[in-house]
Design an enzyme around this catalytic site. Structure first.
Site, PDB file in Angstrom:
ATOM      1  N   HIS A  66      -5.803   9.370   0.531  1.00 22.94           N
ATOM      2  CA  HIS A  66      -5.640   8.423   1.637  1.00 22.94           C
ATOM      3  C   HIS A  66      -6.354   8.928   2.895  1.00 22.94           C
ATOM      4  O   HIS A  66      -5.819   8.919   4.001  1.00 22.94           O
ATOM      5  CB  HIS A  66      -4.154   8.191   1.944  1.00 22.94           C
ATOM      6  CG  HIS A  66      -3.894   6.940   2.733  1.00 22.94           C
ATOM      7  ND1 HIS A  66      -3.974   6.887   4.107  1.00 22.94           N
ATOM      8  CD2 HIS A  66      -3.557   5.691   2.334  1.00 22.94           C
ATOM      9  CE1 HIS A  66      -3.690   5.663   4.525  1.00 22.94           C
ATOM     10  NE2 HIS A  66      -3.442   4.915   3.462  1.00 22.94           N
ATOM     11  N   HIS A 105       3.536  -2.086   3.186  1.00 24.16           N
ATOM     12  CA  HIS A 105       3.549  -0.745   2.603  1.00 24.16           C
ATOM     13  C   HIS A 105       4.859  -0.480   1.868  1.00 24.16           C
ATOM     14  O   HIS A 105       5.923  -0.923   2.315  1.00 24.16           O
ATOM     15  CB  HIS A 105       3.361   0.324   3.687  1.00 24.16           C
ATOM     16  CG  HIS A 105       2.021   0.296   4.354  1.00 24.16           C
ATOM     17  ND1 HIS A 105       1.721  -0.581   5.365  1.00 24.16           N
ATOM     18  CD2 HIS A 105       0.900   1.042   4.150  1.00 24.16           C
ATOM     19  CE1 HIS A 105       0.475  -0.390   5.766  1.00 24.16           C
ATOM     20  NE2 HIS A 105      -0.044   0.582   5.040  1.00 24.16           N
ATOM     21  N   ASP A 127       0.793  -1.236   0.000  1.00 25.59           N
ATOM     22  CA  ASP A 127       0.000   0.000   0.000  1.00 25.59           C
ATOM     23  C   ASP A 127       0.825   1.287   0.000  1.00 25.59           C
ATOM     24  O   ASP A 127       1.978   1.313   0.436  1.00 25.59           O
ATOM     25  CB  ASP A 127      -0.903   0.032   1.235  1.00 25.59           C
ATOM     26  CG  ASP A 127      -2.124  -0.856   1.096  1.00 25.59           C
ATOM     27  OD1 ASP A 127      -2.117  -1.756   0.240  1.00 25.59           O
ATOM     28  OD2 ASP A 127      -3.079  -0.644   1.860  1.00 25.59           O
ATOM     29  N   HIS A 185      -6.285   3.185  -4.223  1.00 25.00           N
ATOM     30  CA  HIS A 185      -6.211   3.505  -2.792  1.00 25.00           C
ATOM     31  C   HIS A 185      -6.566   4.973  -2.543  1.00 25.00           C
ATOM     32  O   HIS A 185      -6.048   5.591  -1.613  1.00 25.00           O
ATOM     33  CB  HIS A 185      -4.806   3.179  -2.273  1.00 25.00           C
ATOM     34  CG  HIS A 185      -4.731   2.863  -0.803  1.00 25.00           C
ATOM     35  ND1 HIS A 185      -5.723   2.197  -0.114  1.00 25.00           N
ATOM     36  CD2 HIS A 185      -3.754   3.108   0.119  1.00 25.00           C
ATOM     37  CE1 HIS A 185      -5.373   2.058   1.152  1.00 25.00           C
ATOM     38  NE2 HIS A 185      -4.185   2.608   1.322  1.00 25.00           N
TER      39      HIS A 185
END
Length: 269
Positions: A142, A234, A87, A138
């Site tokens: 965010h 991540h 991510d 995504h």
């Protein structure tokens, strides 16, 4: 019957014959028109022998798969397969290092990208695609409080990011949507599904974002894998050195335990 009566009867018979012929012609013409409409064919003309040509059949109907709105966790391959998800990138420093580790161990992953980051680093997006990984939306900022925002805001966050990522990818499609912090709503899941993206969750949160140490990240994977197959890492949002080192240990360990690697499910059988 007089001459006048015979003449009148003859006219009536002739008129009746003409009416029958016209009715038969009209029925034939109507049938041909309906047949053309059903097949999608236009006028086909007449064959040399006087027969109506058979209409050219149109293409078979295209099957449209409706993307489920439920949050995906399972692996496409089933069994002991796991899903690696990455991510918050792409990041010019850490994404290439994550890609290198994945390539070394022949593992494919899903990269959940923030729209403006993808727009800023299109070469990295294309490299992710070229290496055989899949793309995930995504959002644009965010925002982990998306579930408390308006439907219009959620739609903009999701669809704007999708376009940025796909434009950067040069044609590859975004196949999943992951809400920041898991802030899904029924509306955000519907918006994503209608745009062809499967909502994507996770089962193992490595907490690598908090930089707890490489050993802690590896330990979380080992202790929480029984929760399910989708593991969250991540490659953006800060120093991801611990993540890179943890992947170097986690990927061979998973293979040693008999696990294979897959992608999250997109459709429901």
């Amino acid at each position: 019957m007089g001459l006048k009566g015979k003449y009148t009867a003859h006219i009536a018979v002739a008129a009746s014959a003409v009416a029958i012929s016209l009715a038969a012609w009209g029925a034939t013409a109507l049938t041909d028109t309906e047949a053309a409409a059903r097949t999608g064919a236009g006028s086909q003309g007449t064959a040399p022998e006087g027969r109506t040509k058979e209409p050219t059949p149109g293409p078979p109907p295209v099957s449209k798969v409706r993307m489920p709105q439920g949050i995906a966790h399972a692996a496409e391959a089933g069994g002991k397969a796991v899903n690696i998800t990455i991510d918050d990138g792409p990041d010019p420093q850490w994404t290439p290092k994550v890609l290198a580790v994945l390539k070394e161990h022949d593992v494919k992953a899903v990269f959940c990208m923030v729209g403006p980051r993808a727009k800023e680093f299109p070469d990295l997006v294309r490299q992710v695609v070229a290496d055989g990984h899949r793309l995930c939306d995504h959002t644009t900022t965010h925002d982990t409080t998306m579930d408390k925002k308006s439907v219009a805001y959620q739609k903009s966050q999701i669809l704007d990011a999708k376009k940025m990522i796909e434009d950067a990818a040069g044609g590859a499609k975004v196949e999943y949507y992951r809400a920041p912090g898991g802030a899904f709503t029924p509306d955000s899941r519907r918006i994503a599904a209608e745009a062809g993206m499967r909502p994507l969750g996770w089962n193992v949160d490595t907490k690598d974002f908090e930089k707890p140490g490489t050993s802690a990240i590896v330990g979380t994977v080992k202790s929480e894998l029984s929760n399910g197959p989708t593991i969250l890492f991540h490659d953006g949002g800060g120093d991801r050195g611990q993540t890179v080192e943890a992947l170097k240990q986690v990927l061979p360990w998973l293979k040693e335990q008999g696990h294979t690697f897959s992608f999250p499910v997109r459709t429901t059988p």
